[in-house]
Motif scaffolding. Sequence first.
Motif, PDB file in Angstrom:
ATOM      1  N   THR A  22      37.526  40.159  28.626  1.00 33.40           N
ATOM      2  CA  THR A  22      38.471  41.285  28.580  1.00 33.40           C
ATOM      3  C   THR A  22      37.874  42.527  29.217  1.00 33.40           C
ATOM      4  O   THR A  22      38.521  43.199  30.037  1.00 33.40           O
TER       5      THR A  22
ATOM      6  N   THR B  11      39.220  44.129  32.733  1.00 35.50           N
ATOM      7  CA  THR B  11      39.833  45.461  32.678  1.00 35.50           C
ATOM      8  C   THR B  11      39.021  46.489  33.457  1.00 35.50           C
ATOM      9  O   THR B  11      39.554  47.208  34.314  1.00 35.50           O
TER      10      THR B  11
ATOM     11  N   SER C 207      46.631  45.336  31.345  1.00 37.46           N
ATOM     12  CA  SER C 207      47.572  44.260  31.021  1.00 37.46           C
ATOM     13  C   SER C 207      46.923  42.886  31.172  1.00 37.46           C
ATOM     14  O   SER C 207      47.276  41.946  30.460  1.00 37.46           O
ATOM     15  N   PHE C 208      45.960  42.769  32.083  1.00 34.96           N
ATOM     16  CA  PHE C 208      45.250  41.504  32.237  1.00 34.96           C
ATOM     17  C   PHE C 208      44.286  41.294  31.069  1.00 34.96           C
ATOM     18  O   PHE C 208      44.133  40.186  30.560  1.00 34.96           O
TER      19      PHE C 208
ATOM     20  N   ALA D 161      46.118  40.043  27.937  1.00 35.75           N
ATOM     21  CA  ALA D 161      46.368  38.601  27.869  1.00 35.75           C
ATOM     22  C   ALA D 161      45.176  37.873  27.258  1.00 35.75           C
ATOM     23  O   ALA D 161      45.340  36.949  26.448  1.00 35.75           O
TER      24      ALA D 161
ATOM     25  N   LEU E 158      50.950  33.439  26.863  1.00 38.49           N
ATOM     26  CA  LEU E 158      50.691  33.833  28.247  1.00 38.49           C
ATOM     27  C   LEU E 158      51.955  33.755  29.100  1.00 38.49           C
ATOM     28  O   LEU E 158      52.216  34.646  29.922  1.00 38.49           O
TER      29      LEU E 158
ATOM     30  N   TYR F 129      55.033  34.007  28.085  1.00 36.85           N
ATOM     31  CA  TYR F 129      55.952  35.087  27.698  1.00 36.85           C
ATOM     32  C   TYR F 129      55.475  36.430  28.243  1.00 36.85           C
ATOM     33  O   TYR F 129      56.238  37.171  28.863  1.00 36.85           O
ATOM     34  N   ASN F 130      54.203  36.733  27.992  1.00 41.06           N
ATOM     35  CA  ASN F 130      53.679  38.047  28.359  1.00 41.06           C
ATOM     36  C   ASN F 130      53.631  38.252  29.868  1.00 41.06           C
ATOM     37  O   ASN F 130      53.939  39.334  30.372  1.00 41.06           O
ATOM     38  N   LEU F 131      53.241  37.214  30.613  1.00 39.09           N
ATOM     39  CA  LEU F 131      53.037  37.369  32.049  1.00 39.09           C
ATOM     40  C   LEU F 131      54.254  37.032  32.895  1.00 39.09           C
ATOM     41  O   LEU F 131      54.326  37.425  34.058  1.00 39.09           O
ATOM     42  N   ALA F 132      55.215  36.294  32.326  1.00 42.14           N
ATOM     43  CA  ALA F 132      56.337  35.847  33.154  1.00 42.14           C
ATOM     44  C   ALA F 132      57.714  36.160  32.582  1.00 42.14           C
ATOM     45  O   ALA F 132      58.567  36.717  33.270  1.00 42.14           O
TER      46      ALA F 132
ATOM     47  N   GLY G 213      59.130  39.698  32.694  1.00 40.59           N
ATOM     48  CA  GLY G 213      59.342  40.125  34.068  1.00 40.59           C
ATOM     49  C   GLY G 213      60.546  39.504  34.723  1.00 40.59           C
ATOM     50  O   GLY G 213      61.094  40.048  35.693  1.00 40.59           O
TER      51      GLY G 213
ATOM     52  N   HIS H 147      54.194  48.889  26.924  1.00 41.31           N
ATOM     53  CA  HIS H 147      53.724  49.489  28.164  1.00 41.31           C
ATOM     54  C   HIS H 147      54.234  50.919  28.306  1.00 41.31           C
ATOM     55  O   HIS H 147      53.544  51.769  28.879  1.00 41.31           O
TER      56      HIS H 147
END
Length: 256
Positions: free
Chosen positions: A24, A28, A55-56, A59, A170, A172-175, A178, A200
């Motif tokens: 992490t 970051t 945001s990375f 995750a 992952l 949900y959060n990344l795709a 969006g 955010h």
Amino acid sequence: MTLLAVERIKLFTTRSPWWCALITLVVTIGFAALVTGTTENIEFVTVGSAEFGYSFGLAVVMVLAALAVTTEYRFGTIRTTFQAVPHRGSALLAKTVVVALLALVIGEIAGFGSWGIANLLQPEADLALNTTAKWINVAGIGPVFALAAVVAVAVGILIRHSAGAISLLLIYNLAVEGLVPLIPSIGDDIHQWMPFNVAHKFVAGDGSSNGAMGGEAAGPPLSSSTLSPGWALAYFAGFAVIMLAIAISTAKKRDA
């Protein structure tokens, strides 16, 4: 306090939290160094752009939190925990508190570390924390990491399998969030209330500290949420609490 101490010992005697915490911070702070250190236009180096990679890191923190629960189910140690602490809610709540506190610390180190590396690489840039919005850009990452960890723990309790929980979080959060705006007519309205989009909004605020959005080394895209940063954090916290309540209630009703 005893339950918290037990959960702390269980968490820190496994290697995955240490590796996740390290990854992490590397991701970051590394993105902060990449974004701020490679730009030739100092105007694009802002407090917001320095926090581009949070945001990375978020995750990875969610992976850490999910593994804190699913690993116990995988090896069967959760049964021993529930035998020692018949009140499952207390045991799971203690685990959640410990994981959330760890995520909070990681988030603060990541936030201030990113800001620090940006100052080191671009000492002449306007990186002073002289407004509330800029402080939230940096210090707000910790609370968001902590609440995201609560959500991830809840998902881990509900699914109980590492691969399934991590994949869901992952994806949900990344795709998923969006893609919601692509839904005709109602996509944008739904997206305004999606939990991580709202989170955010708390970190990014109104973009006043992000510099010229869309330019070189600009900060992350602004949230579409119409909530104020304070209400955005409260909304995300409420979502995390609801998820945890559902998870603990479910855990009480089924076999370990």
